[in-house]
Design a protein around this motif. Structure first.
Motif, PDB file in Angstrom:
ATOM      1  N   MET C 225       0.757  -1.253   0.170  1.00  0.00           N
ATOM      2  CA  MET C 225      -0.077   0.078  -0.112  1.00  0.00           C
ATOM      3  C   MET C 225       0.634   1.367  -0.109  1.00  0.00           C
ATOM      4  O   MET C 225       0.238   2.406   0.247  1.00  0.00           O
ATOM      5  CB  MET C 225      -0.964  -0.190   1.388  1.00  0.00           C
ATOM      6  N   HIS C 226       2.041   1.219  -0.404  1.00  0.00           N
ATOM      7  CA  HIS C 226       2.849   2.418  -0.236  1.00  0.00           C
ATOM      8  C   HIS C 226       2.993   3.230  -1.656  1.00  0.00           C
ATOM      9  O   HIS C 226       3.562   4.231  -1.850  1.00  0.00           O
ATOM     10  CB  HIS C 226       4.463   2.010  -0.037  1.00  0.00           C
ATOM     11  N   PHE C 227       2.072   2.464  -2.673  1.00  0.00           N
ATOM     12  CA  PHE C 227       2.503   3.226  -4.154  1.00  0.00           C
ATOM     13  C   PHE C 227       2.059   4.579  -4.246  1.00  0.00           C
ATOM     14  O   PHE C 227       2.604   5.430  -4.975  1.00  0.00           O
ATOM     15  CB  PHE C 227       1.429   2.129  -5.069  1.00  0.00           C
ATOM     16  N   TRP C 228       1.088   5.093  -3.249  1.00  0.00           N
ATOM     17  CA  TRP C 228       0.950   6.542  -3.400  1.00  0.00           C
ATOM     18  C   TRP C 228       2.061   7.271  -3.003  1.00  0.00           C
ATOM     19  O   TRP C 228       2.174   8.644  -3.217  1.00  0.00           O
ATOM     20  CB  TRP C 228      -0.320   7.136  -2.381  1.00  0.00           C
ATOM     21  N   GLN C 229       2.948   7.240  -2.132  1.00  0.00           N
ATOM     22  CA  GLN C 229       3.996   7.935  -1.512  1.00  0.00           C
ATOM     23  C   GLN C 229       4.993   8.800  -2.501  1.00  0.00           C
ATOM     24  O   GLN C 229       5.045   9.673  -2.556  1.00  0.00           O
ATOM     25  CB  GLN C 229       4.687   7.198  -0.558  1.00  0.00           C
ATOM     26  N   PRO C 230       5.461   7.816  -3.554  1.00  0.00           N
ATOM     27  CA  PRO C 230       6.195   8.649  -4.375  1.00  0.00           C
ATOM     28  C   PRO C 230       5.655   9.698  -5.010  1.00  0.00           C
ATOM     29  O   PRO C 230       6.140  10.768  -5.189  1.00  0.00           O
ATOM     30  CB  PRO C 230       6.673   7.435  -5.276  1.00  0.00           C
ATOM     31  N   TRP C 231       4.295   9.527  -5.583  1.00  0.00           N
ATOM     32  CA  TRP C 231       3.727  10.605  -6.196  1.00  0.00           C
ATOM     33  C   TRP C 231       3.413  11.506  -5.117  1.00  0.00           C
ATOM     34  O   TRP C 231       3.446  12.680  -5.773  1.00  0.00           O
ATOM     35  CB  TRP C 231       2.303  10.111  -6.705  1.00  0.00           C
ATOM     36  N   ALA C 232       2.956  11.193  -4.011  1.00  0.00           N
ATOM     37  CA  ALA C 232       2.580  12.349  -3.167  1.00  0.00           C
ATOM     38  C   ALA C 232       3.655  13.242  -2.892  1.00  0.00           C
ATOM     39  O   ALA C 232       3.925  14.572  -2.901  1.00  0.00           O
ATOM     40  CB  ALA C 232       2.062  11.612  -1.696  1.00  0.00           C
TER      41      ALA C 232
END
Lengths: 243, 84, 501, 116
Positions: C225-232
């Motif tokens: 569930m960490h996929f949003w982090q780089p984009w954020a």
């Protein structure tokens, strides 16, 4: 090519359906398991709320007194989302007037608007006596602001209810909620304390009762009304994309 | 929730609730979806009123069926155009 | 009269309201006021920490209600550490912006959002009520989107939207967990739940545990569930991203640990979950580092590195849980806290010094970054700290975590992760060394002086990494105290429920 | 006849439908609709929990007898308002993105899915 893409899409939707159905089934099982626990979650709110807070509506008593801190948090969520919306979209401008309703309709609604305003005001001021409270009344007020925009056109509505008034109303209401909470700290009881600060309780069942609960309802009502209507105005006043 | 009639009414509302949720998710057209969503909210409000939660019913009615529908319609209006 | 912990939550909140008002009326005053208020919060948190460490935990009963029916907060030895960290972060962030922008006029609403963010993180650390925790987590989500989505950054709103979806699912799961707990135990207070939860059947308990783990895991970047982090982080800009990773992630991790140890009573209910947590943390380390190795964007790389470092902290907590309240267990959790502190310093330093690289290259791709010699120096110092080269705090924390593992497997993975991160930080260093910007510092026009000023705060932070490396023997006893408070749920319950009849 | 069990089943179904919508949709407005449905499901669950057979709404104006549990009602109100705030942000992000890129399709905006 297109055919195979459609098939893969169908398979994906089917898999998603199976996945979510299993999620739902496990949720049902968990809920039934949890409610099957032999327990009476009666914490005495219903028994004591009139004595503790002076509010007849127990839900309002919980929202504004027992768990008033959650209400402050939730009011801050609305406050922040209004600020986020304002930061994402530009300042609202209404150059193009959209087609408004016919003159007869406008006249008729103009006479009705004061009547319409009665309902939210009643809901807000009688939050501790009857169903409703600051939130419900505040949202109804915001819906009325939207109604004036739809019926009378943006320019007139913005003249009657200026945007800066809404913004300032929201800021002041939020600030006064926090400062009212500090009253409890100064009297040494705890943040957002109500009757324990020495505010008169009044006779439960009357309009002026429940200590600070009606005041908090009023503040929350103003804040929610101002916040949500400025949300709508920001969204509506965002210029359309140029072709 | 005393009589059999009320129980049957509840079951009908629940069935409509599930149906409207399903159609709100599955229907393609944006405005249709939004209208179905507001029907869903109204049904929710009726359900809450039946289940002794008048405060929640009121909030759901004004927020779900009133305010959010207005926001959704505005947003759909703003995103209508050549893209989909 | 003891200092009321609720003041720590209320001060940033009221300052956010006040700041939006002041920004409307006299915008020039807002930055100085914000700095003053955040220094005030910092002073309050220092006083609270002192009070807690001298006289023991302080509880606050909101509205004066019994904690069974109202909301209560508890500042114990563990939560004050996080409160201190977050209030330092807020103050340093403001100082950092002031160092390159001055105190005149700041565009946007960063002041308001960072105040609200601070308030929500402090609230998450202090609260002793599950639903209140939910409210604060939602508040932090909204503030995060505010920090992230700016109209001048093209992909900001896309990242914000994805983050919003992830956070909504996470919030929905959390709410379901809270509702299940409420319907099974009849209370929302963590202390009361801790007493009642032993009666739960195992199936229900595991369901609740899964809800909380997945929900909070989405927030701090548990591996799938960490996929949003780089984009954020890519969207947030360096200043905001430092707040999100260096302080936000720590607060989510802290809330997760608190939920595991106090209301869910994991050590006695399902101790088998702790090794799972360790394994999950190891997966985080491996995946975060390897994805970082192939990443070409500076901010995204740092985000993936954060995922990996969240893994180190999880490993420490998992080891601590499986060893229980023994000396070794306490040491493992204290090592996790030490890693939190170290990672906060280093990540904030790397992101803030990165701001000047990105500004000079006007791109965030690693291959074109440009740095002044001083910036390179700070970067090297911070990178040493994050990789874990001996004199820095990173070495000490990794050593502590690895030494508390009884088996060789975690040690090997931690070592491997260190090697991988050494590889990619070395790569950045080589690029920076080759592409040293022309010494614009010598020129005394306004912008270069400001660029030089903006290196001040990251420089201090990088020195801090060295400092905590040398003084780990002073810091560790404090952290051991905090770890003890975190793992000892009996004392927690006593302090929340005990003071009132 | 206790209506709680059908209400719970409905809540779980509606929640699953919301998640399904989140997974299959690419249009941002439809994603917002699914979000809204998913949030409503938890409210239905809360209200169902508070229900007491033969009871009445927790407003003490002369009623006697059992009352519904007021705590879940308060939690539900809080959750509704928070959900509304979230949706408002999601919609304004949608509008902002449409203005910038001319599409409300997440897939077209997102570079991470290289296959499409």
């Amino acid at each position: 090519m297109n055919q195979s893409y459609d098939t893969s899409k169908k398979i994906r939707h089917l898999l998603a359906g199976i996945f979510t159905l299993s999620l739902g089934a496990s949720l049902i099982w968990l809920i039934l398991e949890a409610t099957g626990m032999p327990l009476t979650p009666d914490l005495g709110y219903v028994m004591n709320s009139v004595g503790d807070t002076g509010s007849i509506n127990v839900v309002t008593a919980i929202l504004m007194d027992y768990r008033g801190f959650d209400t402050l948090g939730e009011a801050s969520v609305i406050f922040t989302s209004v600020a986020v919306t304002a930061a994402i979209l530009a300042e609202p401008v209404f150059t193009l007037e959209r087609p408004i309703l016919s003159i007869i309709t406008r006249r008729a609604i103009a006479y009705l608007v004061p009547v319409f305003f009665m309902f939210p005001l009643y809901v807000i001021t009688h939050g501790h006596l009857s169903p409703g409270g600051g939130f419900q009344g505040g949202v109804s007020l915001a819906v009325l602001v939207i109604l004036t925009h739809v019926v009378f056109g943006h320019n007139l509505a913005m003249k009657k209810i200026p945007f800066s008034l809404l913004t300032m109303g929201e800021y002041w209401a939020a600030l006064s909620f926090g400062i009212l909470g500090l009253l409890g700290i100064f009297t040494g009881v705890g943040f957002l304390a109500n009757l324990a600060t020495g505010v008169p309780r009044g006779i439960p069942g009357q309009l002026l009762s429940g200590g600070l609960i009606p005041v908090l309802n009023l503040i929350v009502g103003i804040k929610v009304a101002a916040g949500l209507s400025s949300l709508y105005i920001t969204l509506e006043g965002n210029p359309r994309r140029k072709k | 929730m005393n009589s059999l009639g009320e129980y049957i009414a509840l079951i009908i509302i629940l069935a409509c609730l599930v149906l409207s949720a399903l159609s709100a998710v599955l229907i393609r057209g944006q405005i249709t979806t939004i209208i179905v969503l507001s029907v869903f909210s109204v049904l929710c409000a009726v359900l809450f009123a039946m289940l002794q939660a008048v405060d929640v019913a009121m909030a759901e009615a004004v927020i779900g069926a009133g305010f959010l529908t207005a926001l959704f319609v505005t947003a759909a209006d703003k995103t209508r155009g050549q893209g989909s | 009269m003891r200092l009321d912990p609720v003041l720590l939550v209320v001060t940033p909140l009221i300052s956010a309201f006040l700041l939006s008002l002041v920004k409307k009326l006299t915008p020039r005053l807002a930055p100085s006021l914000a700095l003053g208020l955040s220094v005030f919060t910092l002073v309050l948190s220092t006083l609270l920490a002192k009070e807690v460490y001298i006289n023991g935990p302080v509880a606050s009963y909101l509205g004066g209600w019994n904690p069974r029916i109202g909301i209560s907060l508890l500042a114990d030895q563990a939560s004050v550490l996080l409160v201190l960290l977050v209030s330092w972060g807020q103050t340093l962030g403001l100082v950092f912006i002031a160092s390159y922008r001055g105190f005149t006029h700041w565009p946007g609403k960063y002041l308001v959002f960072s105040s609200i963010f601070t308030c929500s993180l402090i609230g998450m650390a202090l609260t002793a009520d599950l639903f209140n925790l939910f409210v604060f987590i939602e508040l932090s989500t909204v503030a995060t989107i505010g920090i992230m989505a700016k109209p001048d950054r093209p992909l900001g709103s896309v990242a914000g939207f994805v983050y919003l979806i992830v956070a909504s699912v996470s919030g929905s799961l959390l709410l379901i967990g809270v509702v299940l707990v409420y319907s099974a135990t009849g209370s929302l207070s963590m202390a009361v739940i801790a007493q009642e939860i032993h009666a739960l059947p195992p199936g229900l308990y595991w369901g609740i545990l899964l809800c909380f783990t997945l929900s909070l895991g989405m927030k701090f970047g548990l591996v799938p569930m960490h996929f949003w982090q780089p984009w954020a982080y890519h969207a947030a800009g360096c200043t905001g991203a430092a707040l999100l990773t260096a302080f936000g992630m720590k607060a989510y991790l802290f809330a997760f640990f608190r939920v595991l140890w106090v209301p869910l009573q994991l050590p006695s209910m399902a101790p088998v979950f702790f090794p799972v947590l360790t394994l999950w943390g190891l997966a985080n380390i491996i995946l975060g580092h390897t994805m970082g190795l192939i990443q070409k964007d500076y901010k995204k790389l740092l985000a993936l590195s954060s995922t990996a470092h969240g893994g180190y902290i999880l490993v420490a907590a998992g080891l601590a849980g499986s060893m229980g309240t023994t000396t070794a267990g306490l040491f493992a959790l204290a090592a996790g806290f030490f890693h939190m502190l170290n990672h906060s310093l280093v990540k904030a330093s790397l992101l803030w010094v990165g701001r000047s690289f990105l500004k000079q290259a006007s791109s965030s791709t690693i291959d074109v970054l440009k740095a002044s010699p001083l910036g390179t120096g700070i970067f090297v110092l911070a990178a040493l700290g994050i990789v874990g080269i001996p004199p820095t705090g990173g070495f000490a924390s990794k050593l502590f975590i690895a030494s508390s593992a009884g088996t060789p497997a975690p040690v090997i993975i931690i070592g491997l992760g260190t090697l991988i991160s050494l590889a990619y930080y070395l790569r950045i260093y080589l690029i920076l060394r080759d592409q040293t910007s022309t010494p614009s510092i010598v020129k005394s026009n306004g912008t270069s002086v400001r660029e030089l000023n903006s290196l001040f705060v990251p420089g201090i932070l990088a020195m801090g990494v060295l400092f905590i490396g040398f003084s780990s023997s002073i810091i560790m006893p404090v952290l051991l105290n905090g770890a003890g408070a975190m793992m000892d749920s009996g004392t927690y319950i006593l302090h929340v429920l005990g003071d009132l009849p | 006849m206790n209506p709680q069990i059908p209400v719970f089943i409905t809540a779980a179904l509606v929640w699953a439908i919301g998640i399904y919508g989140l997974i299959i949709h690419r249009n941002m407005i439809q994603i917002c609709v699914s979000l809204s449905i998913m949030e409503s499901a938890v409210i239905i669950l809360l209200v169902g929990l508070a229900f007491v057979p033969g009871g009445s709404a927790p407003i003490l104006d002369g009623h006697t007898g059992p009352f519904a549990d007021p705590v879940p009602h308060a939690l539900a109100l809080t959750a509704i308002v928070i959900g509304a705030g979230f949706l408002a942000i999601a919609l304004s992000l949608t509008v902002a993105m449409y203005r910038k890129y001319g599409t409300a399709d997440v897939k077209k905006l997102f570079p991470w899915d290289e296959t499409q």
